[in-house]
Design an enzyme around this catalytic site. Structure first.
Site, short mmCIF file in Angstrom:
data_model
loop_
_atom_site.label_atom_id
_atom_site.label_comp_id
_atom_site.label_asym_id
_atom_site.label_seq_id
_atom_site.Cartn_x
_atom_site.Cartn_y
_atom_site.Cartn_z
N CYS A 113 -4.41 15.95 16.31
CA CYS A 113 -4.93 15.08 17.46
C CYS A 113 -4.18 15.25 18.76
CB CYS A 113 -5.20 13.72 17.02
SG CYS A 113 -6.24 13.46 15.67
N LEU A 162 -0.05 -10.23 -18.79
CA LEU A 162 0.03 -9.03 -17.52
C LEU A 162 0.52 -9.30 -16.23
CD1 LEU A 162 -0.03 -5.86 -17.55
CD2 LEU A 162 -2.58 -6.02 -17.10
N LEU A 163 -0.41 -10.42 -15.77
CA LEU A 163 0.10 -10.83 -14.38
C LEU A 163 1.52 -11.32 -14.12
CD1 LEU A 163 -3.46 -12.74 -13.83
CD2 LEU A 163 -2.65 -10.90 -12.28
N GLU A 164 1.78 -11.94 -15.34
CA GLU A 164 3.21 -12.58 -15.35
C GLU A 164 4.11 -11.49 -15.22
OE1 GLU A 164 3.95 -16.79 -16.17
OE2 GLU A 164 4.02 -15.83 -18.14
N SER A 165 3.82 -10.42 -16.11
CA SER A 165 4.79 -9.23 -16.08
C SER A 165 4.88 -8.53 -14.57
CB SER A 165 4.30 -8.07 -16.85
OG SER A 165 4.20 -8.54 -18.30
N GLU A 225 -9.19 9.82 17.11
CA GLU A 225 -9.02 10.31 18.62
C GLU A 225 -10.16 11.54 18.94
OE1 GLU A 225 -6.94 10.17 16.16
OE2 GLU A 225 -4.81 10.19 16.83
N ALA A 241 -8.16 -16.92 -11.30
CA ALA A 241 -8.71 -18.11 -10.93
C ALA A 241 -8.18 -19.00 -12.02
CB ALA A 241 -10.22 -17.97 -11.40
N CYS A 275 -1.83 12.53 15.18
CA CYS A 275 -1.13 13.64 14.10
C CYS A 275 -0.99 14.69 14.98
CB CYS A 275 -2.11 13.73 12.94
SG CYS A 275 -3.63 14.59 13.16
N ALA A 285 -3.35 -13.38 -18.30
CA ALA A 285 -2.19 -14.16 -17.83
C ALA A 285 -0.69 -13.43 -18.22
CB ALA A 285 -2.29 -15.48 -18.40
#
Ligand code: AOF
Ligand code: ZN
Length: 336
Positions: A80, A284-287, A46, A150, A71, A282
């Site tokens: 603002c 970690l992503l799965e967790s 603003e 990927a 704000c 893999a």
């Protein structure tokens, strides 16, 4: 408001942990001022929009379109809402209320109390999408979580012997570096750190590098890894105490008796990291997927065939977007 949203996006990568905010001032169907929040700690949207107006005498007959509630607090800059009241603007239209407890409705109330017409909820969905990291961080008290991997056409993430092998194409890899400039932090697990020795920076794109986060529960990673080269901040989450502090990384011990990922995420939140891109591996992503700890999954599907290897994580989500990137398909999933 569409224009204000476009302007807001120009702050991407420069304003976190603040939201991206844009502002357009309209006088009788003509845009007379525009601004956006350009830099963390700098003037709000603003303020920049008001400053850009050549003839301030038009403001009492003008409508201010702003993507977030103005704000009401003294932060790094004065409120603002007070500025818009002082300039006696006619009307203020916003996309989203500010969830920040320091503001949260108080900005709009201030404007209304001063006799300014206020309308909210215009393009609200786009506004929330644009600042989804900010909204998640404040409303859910955790960082926004993006999972990225990927996979080959036959569903593998790596060869069976785990030797580093590019799966996605060069354009996809460059896009990933661009993404790294857009998030506060990038996270990998122990095996990925060890086998791939990644740098986790944004060298294929210009912009700021994210904080690097690595899980090393039992402090097994060798100090020779790129992660510990001191070129960027690295946080190491572990369950062991680390006696000698080491200038190249910050070690954060977590309680071994309590589930690890929720503790890690709570600590990342405490560090004011608003978004994390999880780049593997893999398991970690799965967790993250299994614990429902994700907001977006970005999956590159390449035309390559491996025949065997490390299987891709199983994703239960809604396919939100599909896009061609070079020879790959980029598929974006969101939780159901
Ligand atoms: C606005 N316009 O362009 C932005 C707002 O520390 P500060 O003073 O920069 O305040 C940051 C907070 O202000 C931020 O958390 C959010 O609640 C609000 N951001 N507000 O009126 C703006 N960026
Ligand atoms: Zn403000």
């Amino acid at each position: 408001m569409s224009r204000a949203l476009e302007l807001a996006k120009l702050g991407r990568g420069h304003v976190s942990p603040n939201p991206m905010v844009g502002c357009v001032i309209v006088h009788h169907q003509h845009i007379i001022g525009e601004g956006w929040h350009r830099q963390y700690g700098g003037p709000h949207a603003e303020v920049n929009a008001v400053r850009s107006v050549a003839d301030e005498s038009l403001l009492p007959e003008s409508t201010v379109y702003v993507t977030l509630e103005p704000c009401s607090h003294y932060g790094k800059t004065p409120p603002c809402a007070d500025l818009l009241i002082a300039k006696r603007v006619k009307k203020v239209i916003v996309c989203n209320d500010d969830p920040n407890p320091l503001v949260a409705g108080k900005g709009l109330a201030k404007l209304r109390a001063a006799g300014i017409e206020v309308e909210t909820g215009l393009l609200a969905e786009q506004g929330r999408q644009l600042n989804r990291r900010f909204f998640t961080f404040i409303e859910q008290q955790r960082p926004y979580l993006i999972l990225k991997w990927a996979e080959t056409a036959d569903g593998f993430m790596a060869p069976a012997d785990l030797r580093p092998m590019p799966i996605s194409g060069t354009l996809s890899r460059q896009l990933v570096h661009k993404w790294r400039t857009e998030e506060d932090a990038i996270l990998v697990g122990t095996n990925t750190a060890r086998h791939d020795n990644p740098q986790l920076n944004a060298r294929l794109w210009s912009g700021r590098n994210p904080v690097r986060i690595v899980i090393d529960k039992h402090l097994q990673l060798p100090p020779s890894l790129h992660l510990f080269d001191g070129s960027q901040q690295t946080l190491v989450y572990t369950v062991l105490p680390k006696d000698e502090p080491d200038g190249r990384a910050n070690y954060i011990p977590l309680d071994p008796e309590t589930p690890f990922l929720p503790q890690l995420i709570a600590d990342v939140f405490r560090q004011k990291i608003q978004s994390v891109i999880v780049e593997g591996g893999a398991a970690l992503l799965e967790s993250f997927l299994n614990q429902g700890l994700w907001d977006e999954a970005r999956v590159f599907k390449s035309p390559k065939i491996l025949g065997d290897g490390l299987a891709t994580p199983l994703i239960r989500g809604r396919l939100a977007d599909t896009e061609r990137v070079g020879d790959d398909w980029l598929m974006t999933y969101r939780p159901l």
